[in-house]
Design an enzyme around this catalytic site. Structure first.
Site, short mmCIF file in Angstrom:
data_model
loop_
_atom_site.label_atom_id
_atom_site.label_comp_id
_atom_site.label_asym_id
_atom_site.label_seq_id
_atom_site.Cartn_x
_atom_site.Cartn_y
_atom_site.Cartn_z
N GLU A 369 0.76 -1.21 -0.03
CA GLU A 369 0.03 0.26 0.13
C GLU A 369 1.08 1.20 -0.13
O GLU A 369 1.03 2.43 0.64
CB GLU A 369 -0.91 0.03 0.90
CG GLU A 369 -2.45 -1.12 1.21
CD GLU A 369 -3.66 -0.89 1.74
OE1 GLU A 369 -3.57 -0.03 2.10
OE2 GLU A 369 -3.78 -2.45 1.94
N GLU A 373 9.46 4.63 0.80
CA GLU A 373 9.83 5.95 -0.14
C GLU A 373 8.94 6.76 -0.34
O GLU A 373 8.68 8.27 -0.68
CB GLU A 373 10.71 5.88 -0.83
CG GLU A 373 11.78 4.96 -0.53
CD GLU A 373 11.89 3.51 0.55
OE1 GLU A 373 10.33 3.33 0.26
OE2 GLU A 373 12.82 2.58 1.34
N1 CAA Z 1 -6.48 11.08 -3.91
C1 CAA Z 1 -7.31 11.12 -4.65
N2 CAA Z 1 -6.17 11.67 -5.73
C2 CAA Z 1 -4.92 11.62 -5.98
C3 CAA Z 1 -4.70 10.79 -4.80
C4 CAA Z 1 -5.02 11.25 -4.13
N3 CAA Z 1 -4.58 10.47 -2.81
N4 CAA Z 1 -2.65 11.35 -5.49
C5 CAA Z 1 -2.75 10.99 -6.87
N5 CAA Z 1 -3.98 12.18 -6.83
C6 CAA Z 1 -4.69 12.32 -8.54
C7 CAA Z 1 -3.53 13.49 -8.85
O1 CAA Z 1 -4.52 14.83 -8.01
C8 CAA Z 1 -3.56 13.77 -9.66
O2 CAA Z 1 -5.04 14.11 -10.67
P1 CAA Z 1 -4.84 15.37 -12.41
O3 CAA Z 1 -4.32 15.06 -12.66
O4 CAA Z 1 -5.84 15.30 -12.46
O5 CAA Z 1 -3.64 16.46 -11.30
C9 CAA Z 1 -3.30 12.39 -10.49
O6 CAA Z 1 -4.11 11.08 -9.56
C10 CAA Z 1 -1.53 11.77 -10.38
O7 CAA Z 1 -0.98 11.92 -9.57
P2 CAA Z 1 0.67 12.28 -9.40
O8 CAA Z 1 0.88 12.78 -10.62
O9 CAA Z 1 0.82 12.39 -8.54
O10 CAA Z 1 0.62 10.73 -9.63
P3 CAA Z 1 2.39 9.78 -9.85
O11 CAA Z 1 2.06 9.23 -11.04
O12 CAA Z 1 3.29 10.81 -9.69
O13 CAA Z 1 2.21 9.26 -8.72
C11 CAA Z 1 1.93 8.04 -6.14
C12 CAA Z 1 1.88 9.26 -7.50
C13 CAA Z 1 1.56 9.42 -4.80
C14 CAA Z 1 3.85 7.69 -6.11
C15 CAA Z 1 1.00 7.14 -6.48
O14 CAA Z 1 1.40 6.28 -7.66
C16 CAA Z 1 1.19 5.98 -5.20
O15 CAA Z 1 0.47 6.25 -4.33
N6 CAA Z 1 1.71 4.76 -6.05
C17 CAA Z 1 2.06 3.98 -4.76
C18 CAA Z 1 1.20 2.47 -5.60
C19 CAA Z 1 0.90 2.48 -3.99
O16 CAA Z 1 0.66 1.66 -3.31
N7 CAA Z 1 0.42 0.41 -4.24
C20 CAA Z 1 0.27 -0.21 -3.34
C21 CAA Z 1 -0.84 -1.49 -4.60
S1 CAA Z 1 -2.08 -2.18 -3.63
C22 CAA Z 1 -1.18 -3.38 -2.40
O17 CAA Z 1 -0.44 -3.02 -1.44
C23 CAA Z 1 -1.85 -4.83 -3.00
C24 CAA Z 1 -2.45 -5.42 -2.11
O18 CAA Z 1 -3.21 -5.90 -2.09
C25 CAA Z 1 -2.92 -4.89 -0.35
#
Ligand code: CAA
Length: 387
Positions: A369, A373
């Site tokens: 999740e 980092e």
């Molecule tokens: N809530 C709502 N919208 C959001 C948001 C949030 N928390 N975070 C980003 N957004 C929106 C932004 O506002 C943006 O919208 P616009 O295009 O309209 O401006 C859009 O999403 C893209 O945002 P970013 O440019 O910030 O996106 P990014 O590509 O730079 O990524 C990141 C941001 C925070 C790194 C994100 O990719 C991230 O959280 N990565 C980690 C993924 C993760 O947690 N994976 C785990 C998956 S689940 C798991 O672990 C397995 C399981 O089964 C439990």
């Protein structure tokens, strides 16, 4: 001490504590050892309302708030983080998303059986080549000419609960050229043709929770199972992860609390050089620092819960608070379990005590999740407004 913790919160916390002690504690070690999924206790947790704590009663849930969820989840994870993983995915990654973005029909059909624990839910974002950089997925959903179905192809990985999940919220590309704006969410029934489970991951920790790949080969998903609009999937995924991160923080807190309590008991009982080891300043320092970090984690979790609960009224985001809680609690769990093993010495390293299980279970909280980092990136971006 905290007036936002009501009698009702204490009741669900106690109910979770009792359930964990009576039903989970006797089987936790066996399931960790064998890696068997604890389906019976998971079903019982559903009957007691733990699988849909924040889900309104009309959709089969307990109708409580985020604090209730965090308190109950912490108690379950204090005994066994694997059960907590299943509970957390059901509650925050699955039910929360459907409640926020689903239609009335979708909620009736797909929230009720999951919130009651009759069925198991999962959330699938990650792919073999798309983890932290979640917008780079290559799986595809293509709308058929008649506009009735999306045809889905591709492989998703690291899907918690997938080997037993009846329904999965899937994020996949409908318009790859639009990058994250081309991601769409779908509700997947896993008993339909075109859906298959890949290899189950052999994991270091949370071994009784089941994690696998899922494979789509011309899976036909009816349009009415699209969650939200086309292109809205990335925002849905991120919004849901904010809630999920409070769950993982609570899981980490439960693990850390268990390790701390075991260490206090051991420090009072074990003797060396003619005195209790808890009388040595080096052990005292460890216990004091462990306690401070555990309580600081708890306070960050309360802050995140209150921010989420306030955001419900205002529609505001609580990404930073959720990431702070997850970052600090997960690093605390890893650090506290390391200290706990050190305090226990050889006994801590032995599989005859649960310390090494806590240590192995703690590690995942720094990874899934969103890695530590990524949490730091979310916090810093929130502070500066810079990307
Ligand atoms: N809530 C709502 N919208 C959001 C948001 C949030 N928390 N975070 C980003 N957004 C929106 C932004 O506002 C943006 O919208 P616009 O295009 O309209 O401006 C859009 O999403 C893209 O945002 P970013 O440019 O910030 O996106 P990014 O590509 O730079 O990524 C990141 C941001 C925070 C790194 C994100 O990719 C991230 O959280 N990565 C980690 C993924 C993760 O947690 N994976 C785990 C998956 S689940 C798991 O672990 C397995 C399981 O089964 C439990």
């Amino acid at each position: 001490m905290f007036d936002f913790i009501t009698d009702e919160h204490e009741m669900i916390q106690q109910a979770a504590r009792d359930f964990a002690q009576n039903e989970i504690a006797p089987i936790a070690e066996h399931h960790d050892h064998t890696g068997e999924f604890p389906l019976n206790t998971v079903r019982k947790m559903g009957q007691l309302g733990f699988m849909g704590i924040e889900v309104p009663e009309e959709y089969g849930g307990a109708g409580m708030d985020t604090l209730a969820y965090a308190l109950a989840l912490t108690e379950i994870c204090k005994v066994d983080a694997s059960h907590g993983t299943v509970m957390s995915v059901n509650n925050s990654l699955y039910c929360h998303g459907l409640l926020l973005f689903g239609t009335e029909e979708q909620k009736q059909k797909y929230v009720v059986p999951i919130a009651t624990g009759e069925k198991i839910g999962a959330y699938s974002l990650t792919e073999p080549m798309s983890g932290s950089d979640a917008g780079t997925m290559v799986s595809r959903a293509v709308l058929n000419e008649a506009g009735t179905h999306y045809v889905i192809n591709g492989t998703k990985s690291w899907v918690t609960s997938a080997p037993f999940a009846d329904i999965i919220v899937l994020f996949t590309m409908t318009q790859p050229e639009k990058k994250h704006k081309g991601v769409t969410a779908f509700i997947i029934e896993t008993d339909k043709p075109g859906f298959a489970r890949g290899k189950t991951e052999p994991k270091l920790g949370i071994r009784a929770s089941a994690t696998s790949e899922i494979i789509f080969e011309n899976y036909e998903c009816p349009v009415e199972n699209r969650l939200g609009a086309e292109g809205e999937g990335f925002k849905i995924a991120m919004t849901v992860l904010d809630a999920g991160r409070i769950g993982i923080a609570s899981q980490a807190l439960g693990i850390a609390e268990a390790a701390l309590e075991a260490s206090i008991a051991y420090a009072k009982e074990r003797e060396a050089f003619g005195q209790k080891i808890g009388q040595f300043q080096m052990i005292q320092q460890k216990l004091a620092d462990m306690k401070c970090r555990v309580d600081a984690s708890r306070l960050l979790i309360y802050q995140a819960c209150l921010a989420k609960m306030a955001g419900k009224k205002t529609g505001g985001r609580y990404s930073m608070e959720a990431s702070m809680a997850k970052l600090f609690a997960s690093e605390t769990a890893m650090w506290v379990t390391t200290q706990a093993i050190q305090i226990h010495g050889g006994m801590g390293y032995s599989k005859e005590m649960p310390l090494e299980r806590y240590f192995r279970d703690a590690k995942i909280t720094e990874i899934y999740e969103g890695t530590s980092e990524i949490q730091r990136m979310v916090i810093a971006r929130s502070l500066t407004g810079l990307r």
